[in-house]
Write an enzyme that holds these catalytic residues in place. Structure first.
Site: not given
Lengths: 312, 312
Positions: B16, B249, B259
């Site tokens: 998500r 990234c 996170n």
């Protein structure tokens, strides 16, 4: 609420250990820019290069050129690394600030692989090096205990193995009348966790309460800053770190294992009220430049996100 | 020596929040493989997708397809996110496990930007949503306080701002007779440090000693796992995390802010004696697969270095 130290000393390893671990190496001019940028940003001690066999470590083949090219900044210590008499003789012919560090390995297996010697032989060699430093008028520096938190060849490391290695080194310092600047506990292969830092640093501190301690940490498995913070809380005041996390390029594949990232750790320290003497924005600029020179993303986080000054 | 919990619950955010933050998005089949792999590895709760405007968030345009394709594993909670009534209605038509989470922002400025509402309006909307969940037979879930540790629009956040936001939400839970499964403190923009975690979590715990707490942390500036570990030491037993650090990234440039990385945190927990219920090698495999699907290195460290089982 906090028993953190007021200030710490950071030893920059990017140009030496970081650059050494980048598969393609770093161009000479980028190394020089990095070293000069780091000094300008406030790093007080910079490990600039290794005097090791260029056939085995081509990334360090330009060690003499690096040492010769640095425009020195007053008050900054520019150091180098060597593993033996031959490397020491090379280092002596440069303008670097030589200190005679002594090393041991908590893991016997690692010592045999890395230094090609058993513990007694390695200790005897270190004593000969101490003798050599005295003859050469080079002061002793720090005592390094490798693999203090685990070893890929031997597995778990007990605190008593660390104590034994440290005791052997500190005895040499005592015999030569120089206290060790710091006793370094090195997480050579990135096994440490904060609880282990607490346990090992705690035991070493209890045994040698007057001896300043230092941590050389790798962020191999992501716990690097958590470990460093655990060290801070135990009063450790000297840490090695690598600008941009140089040496841990994600393209280096398995085993990529840079030191903790200097600017990420500076951020954590300064936000926690621990002074590092480093100007964060200038350091971030160094990190971005060296990332551009490497041509691949490096693991440092802060250089991507930036600091918080602009939001306050 | 340690007051760490025996076990924690990890909530996987990779499919998500992680996928949502990857500029190019993740192909549908890779999302499905990730979700199924994570469940097989032992993750007990997986946030699978967002029911948000596909024009604004094209990475989540396949939310219904994701929800429909998952081969469900018994005992695993597969959740989704929505921001309003319309998203909720979309989620209701899927097989996902719906829980009605309620949100507030410690920073008023962030609430206005993110939710387009002042604090009183946002709270009133949350109360209407609680009413809606009751009508729909959907249980209430957790209370989320955004920007609990700092805000890019407002700067420093005081503990009392966090308390006020939490109090507003917990009152709704009380009125609806459902205790909040967890009160989440979210480091939405990656400002937290361990001392701040101690201060804020400590104050919230003192005020609501019976209320289970959770942390939603970003590793924006490298302190993510140090912060998580600080939370563990305060007895926090529920954490959001993202496999491979998906969403951070290094090519995403400034603001890349995934996170904390699930497998790096699982490693830290398990090595510290805190059980996560997750099989580390299987989780590492998920991380490597999703990195391959993204086609760029992701920030997770453990997936490059591997765990320690093979050395013991």
């Amino acid at each position: 609420m906090s028993d953190l130290p007021d200030s710490i000393v950071l030893v920059e390893e990017g140009p030496r250990e970081g650059a050494q671990s980048e598969p393609a190496g770093i161009p000479l001019d980028a190394k020089i820019r990095l070293i000069e940028g780091l000094a300008a940003a406030g790093l007080g001690e910079i490990n600039c290069c290794s005097f090791v066999d260029p056939k085995r470590v081509p990334q360090m083949a330009d060690a003499e050129e690096v040492a010769a090219a640095i425009l020195r900044r007053p008050g900054v210590r520019y150091t180098g690394l060597w593993l033996n008499e031959r490397g020491f003789e090379r280092a002596r012919r440069t303008q670097l600030d030589l200190v005679g560090n002594l090393v041991a390995s908590a893991s016997e297996a690692f010592g045999r692989r890395n230094n090609n010697r058993g513990p007694e032989e390695l200790l005897a060699q270190q004593r000969r090096m101490a003798e050599r430093y005295r003859e050469a008028g080079v002061p002793l520096g720090s005592a390094y205990v490798f693999t203090a938190f685990g070893c890929a060849f031997e597995g778990e490391i007990q605190v008593r193995q660390v104590e034994r290695a440290a005791a052997g080194l500190l005895e040499i310092f005592a015999d030569y009348g120089d206290p060790a600047e710091a006793l370094y506990l090195c997480d050579t292969v990135g096994w440490a966790t904060p609880l282990q830092i607490e346990r090992t640093v705690g035991a070493i501190r209890d045994r040698w309460p007057e001896q300043p301690l230092a941590l050389h940490l790798h962020d191999t498995r992501g716990s690097g800053l958590a470990n460093a913070f655990a060290g801070l809380k135990l009063g450790v005041r000297r840490f090695d770190a690598s600008c941009a996390g140089l040496g841990g390029c994600p393209f280096a594949g398995e085993g990529a294992a840079g030191n903790i990232c200097t600017e990420d750790f500076v951020f954590l320290c300064e936000e926690s009220g621990v002074s590092t003497g480093v100007a964060l924005d200038a350091l971030i600029e160094c990190a971005r430049e060296i990332e551009a020179a490497v041509g691949q993303p490096l693991p440092g986080k802060l250089m991507k996100a930036g600091g918080l000054a602009r939001f306050r």
